[in-house]
Design an enzyme around this catalytic site. Structure first.
Site, short mmCIF file in Angstrom:
data_model
loop_
_atom_site.label_atom_id
_atom_site.label_comp_id
_atom_site.label_asym_id
_atom_site.label_seq_id
_atom_site.Cartn_x
_atom_site.Cartn_y
_atom_site.Cartn_z
N HIS A 161 9.09 81.71 -24.78
CA HIS A 161 8.50 82.98 -25.29
C HIS A 161 7.03 82.79 -25.65
O HIS A 161 6.52 83.50 -26.52
CB HIS A 161 9.27 83.51 -26.51
CG HIS A 161 10.75 83.47 -26.35
ND1 HIS A 161 11.49 84.50 -25.82
CD2 HIS A 161 11.64 82.48 -26.62
CE1 HIS A 161 12.77 84.16 -25.79
NE2 HIS A 161 12.89 82.93 -26.27
N SER A 282 -21.02 84.47 -15.33
CA SER A 282 -21.07 85.92 -15.48
C SER A 282 -22.48 86.38 -15.17
O SER A 282 -23.45 85.66 -15.42
CB SER A 282 -20.69 86.29 -16.92
OG SER A 282 -21.28 87.52 -17.29
N LYS A 288 -20.69 82.16 -20.10
CA LYS A 288 -19.34 82.26 -19.55
C LYS A 288 -19.03 81.21 -18.50
O LYS A 288 -19.86 80.84 -17.69
CB LYS A 288 -19.13 83.64 -18.93
CG LYS A 288 -19.04 84.75 -19.94
CD LYS A 288 -17.76 84.69 -20.74
CE LYS A 288 -16.60 85.03 -19.86
NZ LYS A 288 -15.68 85.99 -20.36
N GLU A 295 -7.44 83.29 -11.12
CA GLU A 295 -7.16 84.74 -11.18
C GLU A 295 -7.01 85.33 -9.78
O GLU A 295 -6.15 86.19 -9.54
CB GLU A 295 -8.29 85.46 -11.92
CG GLU A 295 -8.33 85.09 -13.40
CD GLU A 295 -9.60 85.62 -14.10
OE1 GLU A 295 -9.45 86.28 -15.11
OE2 GLU A 295 -10.71 85.35 -13.62
#
Ligand code: ARG
Length: 469
Positions: A161, A282, A288, A295
């Site tokens: 979980h 970025s 970043k 992804e």
């Protein structure tokens, strides 16, 4: 030119040529041009059989086989460019053959239809291409085993979980992903074994009145046998669905793994640092470092699922036997294949170059009472019924939450108030490493067991012919 080929090849009953819009709408050449080598190999086997069976003269069979060989070489070296206006790869190659051999070339299609031809081409292609993809899967499995080998003692909280559960090791964790990939590999092998039957001789749908020797052509092409029903042979694409489904599952596994990488690369987890080679910046935020590759792989899972759904949907309303809808199979199948292929390559490079933050991982074993089960099992070993031991350990956790401390921070006196069975040995037995070492069942996280798992993964890779670099 292909329009001409088609007209010349199968003008049939028509007096009018096709509309130019019709040709560009119906062509499958952009998808099936990758089947050129298989289409030619299939035609050569078919023609060798025709010659042997005396259906066409042997000298003409020989000259078709030879010319097809030249055409294959010229396609491979770029001397022949595949005509993008051709209807499909079959008509393009038959046209090229007929251009060279005239009437002899017009014999290649004796006793054959494009319907059994395409079923053959796809099977031959998949038989060649799937093992190449599987070898990329094995490289990833082996890469994971190599990383795991270095981390059999690297403590990491296991999660359920997404809550800290029980300590494991990074090695054990990585092996879990590797085992999933071994099953994906197996599913692809199963699918390939099932398509190892030759469709040649099924014709358009009902075989042929010519004395074709199906077995000889099948053996020539290295098939285990021949398909048992001509209608079924040209009407199904279950093998495409089966392979796309196995590929979809590869993407499910990679996507979940990527989800974890995205989480682990956050400042909050900070379990790993991706290499700058496999990260992005970025356009506005200079600080970043984003896990875009993970992804993108996660995102491309949806694309492969789409390919699978397209195949299933394409088939679901089709009466027997061949229907042109089936031409759509190639776009979906090849897209799924190419997507998984590139995702495997990128994922392997990304994981191989990641830096593992072992201190942070070890810290994750503290602070979440992930040794509470070990306290309960300690008491169960001393004879307390497990359900009672579970309640005692829960009471200890409650006290720790109040005192804002870990179980091991309580004094022996504190602990014994919960159960007189607790003795001084408990402290060494509930340290994270001790908890991991104690879980020494086969398949468990204890380093000895993990070494065995890693060896089993290595054996799996070696059995596929993989050579360690
Ligand atoms: N391009 C077709 C396909 O991929 C080949 C078979 C065409 N057969 C036909 N009867 N039109 O399915």
């Amino acid at each position: 030119m292909a329009g001409q080929h088609r007209d010349a090849l199968w003008q049939g009953r028509f007096q009018e040529g096709p509309d130019s819009g019709a040709i560009s709408f119906e062509t499958s050449i952009f998808d099936d041009m990758r089947l050129a080598a298989e289409d030619i190999a299939g035609s050569q086997a078919h023609v060798r059989m025709l010659g042997k069976a005396g259906i066409i003269p042997q000298n003409e069979a020989d000259s078709i086989v030879r010319t097809l060989h030249e055409i294959a070489a010229q396609i491979a070296n770029g001397q022949i460019k595949i005509d993008p206006t051709a209807e499909d790869i079959h008509s393009f190659i038959e046209g090229a053959l007929t251009d060279r051999l005239g009437d002899t070339g017009r014999k290649v299609h004796t006793g054959r239809s494009r319907n059994d031809q395409i079923a053959l081409d796809e099977r031959l292609y998949l038989r060649r291409a799937i093992p190449v993809l599987q070898s990329r899967m094995v490289t990833l499995i082996s890469t994971l085993a190599t990383i795991a080998e270095k981390h059999t003692g690297t403590l990491l909280s296991g999660y359920t979980h997404l809550q800290r559960a029980q300590p494991v090791t990074l090695a054990h964790h990585l092996c879990a992903w590797a085992w999933m990939l071994t099953r994906d590999h197996g599913r692809l092998s199963d699918a390939i074994a099932r398509i190892s039957l030759s469709p040649l001789g099924a014709g358009a749908l009902a075989g042929s009145s010519l004395p074709l020797d199906r077995e000889t052509a099948a053996r020539d092409l290295g098939f285990a046998g021949i398909t048992p029903n001509s209608l079924d042979t040209v009407a199904d694409r279950d093998y495409c669905v089966e392979i796309a489904s196995a590929l979809a599952l590869v993407m499910t596994h990679l996507s979940r793994f990527c989800e974890e990488i995205v989480l682990w690369a956050t400042a909050e987890f900070n379990f790993l640092d991706l290499s700058e080679k496999w990260s992005t910046g970025s356009s506005i935020m200079p600080q970043k470092k984003n896990p875009d590759f993970a992804e993108l792989i996660r995102g491309r899972a949806g694309r492969v699922y789409g390919d699978l759904v397209a195949l299933l949907t394409m088939l679901k309303g089709l009466p027997l036997a061949y229907n042109r809808d089936m031409q759509e199979d190639k776009a979906s199948l090849f897209d799924a294949y190419d997507t998984v292929f590139s995702c495997l390559e990128v994922f392997t490079a990304m994981i191989a170059t990641a830096r593992w933050n072992v201190d942070r991982m070890a810290e994750s074993c503290g602070g979440g009472f992930s040794n509470a089960t070990d306290v309960a099992e300690y008491l169960a070993r001393k004879g307390l019924p497990f359900r009672t031991a579970h309640a005692v350990s829960a009471g200890i956790v409650r006290e720790c939450i109040e005192k804002k401390c870990a179980i091991e921070d309580l004094t022996l006196e504190d602990l014994r108030r919960h159960s007189p069975l607790v003795q001084g040995d408990i402290y060494s037995l509930i340290a994270p490493l001790a908890c991991v070492e104690a879980r020494n069942l086969p398949g468990g996280p204890a380093p000895d067991q993990t070494h065995r798992q890693i060896q089993a993964l290595r054996d799996f890779c070696a059995a596929t012919g993989h050579v360690e670099k």
